[in-house]
Design an enzyme around this catalytic site. Structure first.
Site, PDB file in Angstrom:
ATOM      1  N   ILE A 105      12.460 -31.306 -24.177  1.00 52.59           N
ATOM      2  CA  ILE A 105      11.606 -30.689 -23.146  1.00 52.59           C
ATOM      3  C   ILE A 105      10.887 -31.780 -22.342  1.00 52.59           C
ATOM      4  N   ASP A 112       4.165 -44.513 -32.125  1.00 53.50           N
ATOM      5  CA  ASP A 112       3.971 -43.295 -32.915  1.00 53.50           C
ATOM      6  C   ASP A 112       2.578 -42.769 -32.571  1.00 53.50           C
ATOM      7  N   LYS A 160       9.669 -30.440 -35.345  1.00 52.79           N
ATOM      8  CA  LYS A 160       9.792 -29.044 -34.899  1.00 52.79           C
ATOM      9  C   LYS A 160      10.791 -28.193 -35.672  1.00 52.79           C
ATOM     10  N   SER A 215       4.151 -22.768 -29.305  1.00 51.27           N
ATOM     11  CA  SER A 215       5.411 -22.063 -29.551  1.00 51.27           C
ATOM     12  C   SER A 215       5.168 -20.590 -29.805  1.00 51.27           C
ATOM     13  N   THR A 243       6.404 -19.146 -32.025  1.00 47.78           N
ATOM     14  CA  THR A 243       6.384 -19.020 -33.485  1.00 47.78           C
ATOM     15  C   THR A 243       4.996 -18.617 -33.994  1.00 47.78           C
ATOM     16  N   TYR A 291       5.549 -25.116 -39.963  1.00 39.81           N
ATOM     17  CA  TYR A 291       5.618 -25.592 -38.578  1.00 39.81           C
ATOM     18  C   TYR A 291       4.690 -24.754 -37.690  1.00 39.81           C
ATOM     19  N   LYS A 328       1.167 -25.619 -35.365  1.00 39.69           N
ATOM     20  CA  LYS A 328       0.943 -25.290 -33.945  1.00 39.69           C
ATOM     21  C   LYS A 328      -0.378 -24.534 -33.773  1.00 39.69           C
ATOM     22  N   PHE A 370       9.085 -19.843 -25.549  1.00 38.95           N
ATOM     23  CA  PHE A 370       9.984 -18.971 -26.298  1.00 38.95           C
ATOM     24  C   PHE A 370      11.230 -19.799 -26.670  1.00 38.95           C
ATOM     25  N   ASN A 371      12.433 -19.478 -26.243  1.00 41.37           N
ATOM     26  CA  ASN A 371      13.606 -20.228 -26.721  1.00 41.37           C
ATOM     27  C   ASN A 371      14.238 -21.055 -25.599  1.00 41.37           C
ATOM     28  N   ASN A 424      19.575 -24.417 -34.308  1.00 42.56           N
ATOM     29  CA  ASN A 424      19.355 -23.470 -33.202  1.00 42.56           C
ATOM     30  C   ASN A 424      20.682 -22.987 -32.622  1.00 42.56           C
ATOM     31  N   LEU A 425      20.608 -21.792 -32.059  1.00 47.38           N
ATOM     32  CA  LEU A 425      21.819 -21.110 -31.589  1.00 47.38           C
ATOM     33  C   LEU A 425      22.607 -21.899 -30.541  1.00 47.38           C
TER      34      LEU A 425
HETATM   35  P1  NAD Z   1      12.280 -33.010 -29.399  1.00 47.75           P
HETATM   36  O1  NAD Z   1      12.366 -33.355 -30.842  1.00 47.75           O
HETATM   37  O2  NAD Z   1      13.506 -33.117 -28.576  1.00 47.75           O
HETATM   38  O3  NAD Z   1      11.128 -33.865 -28.700  1.00 47.75           O
HETATM   39  C1  NAD Z   1      10.015 -34.351 -29.394  1.00 47.75           C
HETATM   40  C2  NAD Z   1       9.937 -35.833 -29.109  1.00 47.75           C
HETATM   41  O4  NAD Z   1       8.787 -36.358 -29.778  1.00 47.75           O
HETATM   42  C3  NAD Z   1      11.141 -36.598 -29.634  1.00 47.75           C
HETATM   43  O5  NAD Z   1      11.638 -37.428 -28.595  1.00 47.75           O
HETATM   44  C4  NAD Z   1      10.607 -37.413 -30.797  1.00 47.75           C
HETATM   45  O6  NAD Z   1      11.282 -38.672 -30.928  1.00 47.75           O
HETATM   46  C5  NAD Z   1       9.141 -37.557 -30.413  1.00 47.75           C
HETATM   47  N1  NAD Z   1       8.226 -37.693 -31.544  1.00 47.75           N
HETATM   48  C6  NAD Z   1       8.210 -36.949 -32.676  1.00 47.75           C
HETATM   49  N2  NAD Z   1       7.201 -37.362 -33.479  1.00 47.75           N
HETATM   50  C7  NAD Z   1       6.579 -38.377 -32.832  1.00 47.75           C
HETATM   51  C8  NAD Z   1       5.480 -39.216 -33.138  1.00 47.75           C
HETATM   52  N3  NAD Z   1       4.814 -39.098 -34.298  1.00 47.75           N
HETATM   53  N4  NAD Z   1       5.111 -40.154 -32.244  1.00 47.75           N
HETATM   54  C9  NAD Z   1       5.778 -40.294 -31.056  1.00 47.75           C
HETATM   55  N5  NAD Z   1       6.831 -39.533 -30.729  1.00 47.75           N
HETATM   56  C10 NAD Z   1       7.224 -38.593 -31.603  1.00 47.75           C
HETATM   57  O7  NAD Z   1      11.678 -31.541 -29.307  1.00 47.75           O
HETATM   58  P2  NAD Z   1      11.504 -30.604 -28.044  1.00 47.75           P
HETATM   59  O8  NAD Z   1      12.395 -29.436 -28.226  1.00 47.75           O
HETATM   60  O9  NAD Z   1      11.548 -31.382 -26.794  1.00 47.75           O
HETATM   61  O10 NAD Z   1      10.022 -30.078 -28.320  1.00 47.75           O
HETATM   62  C11 NAD Z   1       8.891 -30.633 -27.663  1.00 47.75           C
HETATM   63  C12 NAD Z   1       7.656 -29.877 -28.109  1.00 47.75           C
HETATM   64  O11 NAD Z   1       7.829 -28.499 -27.836  1.00 47.75           O
HETATM   65  C13 NAD Z   1       7.368 -29.972 -29.596  1.00 47.75           C
HETATM   66  O12 NAD Z   1       5.979 -30.046 -29.757  1.00 47.75           O
HETATM   67  C14 NAD Z   1       7.907 -28.669 -30.146  1.00 47.75           C
HETATM   68  O13 NAD Z   1       7.235 -28.289 -31.316  1.00 47.75           O
HETATM   69  C15 NAD Z   1       7.608 -27.732 -29.007  1.00 47.75           C
HETATM   70  N6  NAD Z   1       8.467 -26.536 -28.967  1.00 47.75           N
HETATM   71  C16 NAD Z   1       9.815 -26.672 -28.919  1.00 47.75           C
HETATM   72  C17 NAD Z   1      10.608 -25.527 -28.888  1.00 47.75           C
HETATM   73  C18 NAD Z   1      12.115 -25.627 -28.863  1.00 47.75           C
HETATM   74  O14 NAD Z   1      12.774 -24.635 -29.184  1.00 47.75           O
HETATM   75  N7  NAD Z   1      12.714 -26.744 -28.478  1.00 47.75           N
HETATM   76  C19 NAD Z   1      10.032 -24.265 -28.877  1.00 47.75           C
HETATM   77  C20 NAD Z   1       8.641 -24.164 -28.920  1.00 47.75           C
HETATM   78  C21 NAD Z   1       7.864 -25.320 -28.954  1.00 47.75           C
HETATM   79  C1  WQD Z   2      18.023 -17.646 -32.174  1.00 47.61           C
HETATM   80  C2  WQD Z   2      18.850 -16.456 -32.664  1.00 47.61           C
HETATM   81  C3  WQD Z   2      19.263 -16.479 -35.028  1.00 47.61           C
HETATM   82  C4  WQD Z   2      21.832 -20.029 -35.072  1.00 47.61           C
HETATM   83  C5  WQD Z   2      13.415 -21.301 -33.431  1.00 47.61           C
HETATM   84  C6  WQD Z   2      12.087 -21.575 -34.090  1.00 47.61           C
HETATM   85  C7  WQD Z   2      10.979 -21.379 -33.088  1.00 47.61           C
HETATM   86  C8  WQD Z   2      11.207 -22.183 -31.814  1.00 47.61           C
HETATM   87  C9  WQD Z   2      12.583 -21.979 -31.268  1.00 47.61           C
HETATM   88  C10 WQD Z   2      10.056 -24.275 -31.922  1.00 47.61           C
HETATM   89  C11 WQD Z   2      18.342 -15.868 -33.983  1.00 47.61           C
HETATM   90  C12 WQD Z   2      20.553 -16.626 -34.253  1.00 47.61           C
HETATM   91  C13 WQD Z   2      21.012 -18.992 -34.672  1.00 47.61           C
HETATM   92  C14 WQD Z   2      23.161 -19.723 -35.524  1.00 47.61           C
HETATM   93  C15 WQD Z   2      22.724 -17.399 -35.135  1.00 47.61           C
HETATM   94  N1  WQD Z   2      11.118 -23.589 -32.024  1.00 47.61           N
HETATM   95  N2  WQD Z   2      21.443 -17.711 -34.715  1.00 47.61           N
HETATM   96  N3  WQD Z   2      23.534 -18.408 -35.538  1.00 47.61           N
HETATM   97  O1  WQD Z   2      14.889 -18.830 -34.704  1.00 47.61           O
HETATM   98  O2  WQD Z   2      14.420 -17.777 -32.426  1.00 47.61           O
HETATM   99  O3  WQD Z   2      13.428 -19.950 -32.973  1.00 47.61           O
HETATM  100  O4  WQD Z   2      13.566 -22.173 -32.293  1.00 47.61           O
HETATM  101  O5  WQD Z   2       8.922 -23.924 -31.756  1.00 47.61           O
HETATM  102  O6  WQD Z   2       9.817 -21.767 -33.735  1.00 47.61           O
HETATM  103  O7  WQD Z   2      11.937 -20.695 -35.171  1.00 47.61           O
HETATM  104  O8  WQD Z   2      15.841 -19.826 -32.557  1.00 47.61           O
HETATM  105  O9  WQD Z   2      18.020 -20.720 -31.857  1.00 47.61           O
HETATM  106  O10 WQD Z   2      17.405 -20.789 -34.320  1.00 47.61           O
HETATM  107  O11 WQD Z   2      17.908 -18.587 -33.246  1.00 47.61           O
HETATM  108  O12 WQD Z   2      23.104 -16.224 -35.183  1.00 47.61           O
HETATM  109  O13 WQD Z   2      23.931 -20.603 -35.931  1.00 47.61           O
HETATM  110  O14 WQD Z   2      20.175 -16.934 -32.936  1.00 47.61           O
HETATM  111  O15 WQD Z   2      19.444 -15.681 -36.179  1.00 47.61           O
HETATM  112  O16 WQD Z   2      18.543 -14.481 -33.913  1.00 47.61           O
HETATM  113  P1  WQD Z   2      14.648 -18.988 -33.251  1.00 47.61           P
HETATM  114  P2  WQD Z   2      17.320 -20.074 -33.005  1.00 47.61           P
END
Ligand code: NAD
Ligand code: WQD
Length: 339
Positions: free
Chosen positions: A13, A59, A85, A125, A127, A149, A153, A178-179, A199-200
């Site tokens: 992100i 870090d 995450k 999130s 979540t 996790y 948050k 969300f996702n 993740n999916l």
């Molecule tokens: P990501 O793992 O791709 O990005 C996180 C980045 O932070 C990585 O580049 C990692 O190297 C860096 N990092 C981790 N710990 C660190 C530390 N202690 N010091 C410095 N850098 C560090 O994840 P993302 O999907 O880009 O998620 C970004 C944020 O969004 C996270 O806080 C995550 O919890 C939140 N989030 C993600 C999702 C999702 O589905 N991807 C959904 C909801 C919330």
């Molecule tokens: C989506 C849908 C699975 C994989 C997670 C975290 C959430 C947030 C986003 C960070 C569900 C289904 C998945 C597969 C499948 N992250 N699935 N086969 O669980 O909604 O959310 O990521 O904050 O906190 O919990 O995302 O992509 O894992 O799943 O059928 O191999 O796909 O059951 O219905 P989720 P997901």
């Protein structure tokens, strides 16, 4: 133009948000420890945007390094993405999640406070809603975390809103994603999880690539339109643009706000499989397997608050999400070589 520090800026992100901010003329500083990001992300960002941006390898738990970063690059605000995450990993190793996410955020906030940086956008999130009573989910819904996790948050959200209430921070945006799925339309940056993706979308893309024989669809007996789980998939570029809108508000006004970032529409796992085939021409084999423990039937946002506060709404549909994810996956992630 404002200068912004992105912790975790090389991640999924963070890197897409960096691309949007650079395109819109912000001065961006990336900070990452590369624990979950490829080292060539800054170079890819340079190719996407034409801008070579400063990178600090550190870090967030290292307060001296955070202080040095903020001294070297005085910033107007921080967007705080850096976190661990993975839900499953957080249950297996909770202390490392408290340390990276909560302790890391305390250290970052302390360094910001000492440096006089008092505006933050925070990655939360959906979540935090756990199993929702109703969908779409508004920001007023009950908060009931179901895993470590999610707990981290919720704790971090509370810390940040406390700091605004006490005047330690001037402004904060809490963004509940969300996702997020998809990739930058250039195909040069995207999501590249280490190991087997949980993740999916990344898993589905790897099946399309031939890395796994089929997608496991976790359950077809949920009370949803086709029995598979329903989620609010949001294109990563829509999400990145929402950060810019949130940042604009955080820079302009004191106070805090919390918004859902989703499309408002739920699509099922099987909808995504179909959309992937029609968007890319690649039919992904799948098998129905038992439900994954901890999954909810449906989770999608009411994004009205984000529209009202930020003037933002998602514009890209699931076919664009699939097409862009596949462009990235097939061009870059497969060979791990820049095209
Ligand atoms: P990501 O793992 O791709 O990005 C996180 C980045 O932070 C990585 O580049 C990692 O190297 C860096 N990092 C981790 N710990 C660190 C530390 N202690 N010091 C410095 N850098 C560090 O994840 P993302 O999907 O880009 O998620 C970004 C944020 O969004 C996270 O806080 C995550 O919890 C939140 N989030 C993600 C999702 C999702 O589905 N991807 C959904 C909801 C919330
Ligand atoms: C989506 C849908 C699975 C994989 C997670 C975290 C959430 C947030 C986003 C960070 C569900 C289904 C998945 C597969 C499948 N992250 N699935 N086969 O669980 O909604 O959310 O990521 O904050 O906190 O919990 O995302 O992509 O894992 O799943 O059928 O191999 O796909 O059951 O219905 P989720 P997901």
């Amino acid at each position: 133009m404002a200068r912004i520090l992105l912790t975790g800026g090389a991640g999924f992100i963070g890197s897409h948000t960096a691309a949007v901010l650079l395109e819109r003329g912000y001065d961006v500083v990336l900070l990452d420890d590369f624990s979950n990001a490829a080292r060539d992300v800054p170079e890819r960002l340079r190719r996407v945007t034409g801008v070579s941006l400063p990178l600090i390898e550190a870090d967030i738990r290292d307060e001296a390094a955070m202080a040095a970063a903020l001294a070297a690059f005085p910033v107007d605000a921080v967007i705080h993405f850096a976190a661990k995450k993975a839900v499953g990993e957080s249950e297996a190793d909770p202390l490392s999640y408290y340390d990276s996410n909560i302790v890391g955020t305390v250290r970052l906030l302390t360094a910001m406070h000492r440096a006089g940086v008092d505006r933050i956008v925070f990655s939360s999130s959906a979540t935090v809603y756990g199993e929702p009573d109703v969908c779409p989910i508004t920001e007023a819904a009950a908060l009931r975390v179901t895993n470590v996790y999610g707990r981290t948050k919720l704790v971090m959200e509370g810390m940040i809103t406390d700091l605004v209430r006490t005047g330690t921070l001037k402004a904060a945006a809490i963004l509940r994603y969300f996702n997020p799925v998809g990739a930058h339309p250039s195909g040069l940056i995207g999501e590249d999880p280490r190991g087997v993706p949980a993740n999916l979308m990344p898993y589905l893309c790897q099946v399309a690539e031939g890395r796994h024989p089929h997608l496991n669809v976790f359950g077809d007996d949920y009370p949803t339109h086709d029995g598979s789980g329903v989620r609010d998939f949001i294109h990563i570029m829509d999400l990145a643009e929402a950060h810019e809108a949130a940042l604009r508000r955080v820079l302009a006004r004191d106070g805090d706000f919390t918004v859902n970032l989703g499309t408002g529409t739920g699509y099922s796992v099987l909808d995504m499989v179909k959309a992937f085939a029609s968007a890319t021409g690649v039919k992904v084999p799948y098998e129905i397997v038992p439900r994954r423990p901890g999954d909810v039937a449906a989770c999608y946002a009411d994004p009205t608050m984000a529209a009202n506060l930020l003037g933002w709404h998602a514009t890209r549909g699931i076919e664009t999400m699939c097409r862009d994810a596949w462009r990235w996956q097939s061009k870059v992630a497969l060979t791990n070589q820049a095209p």
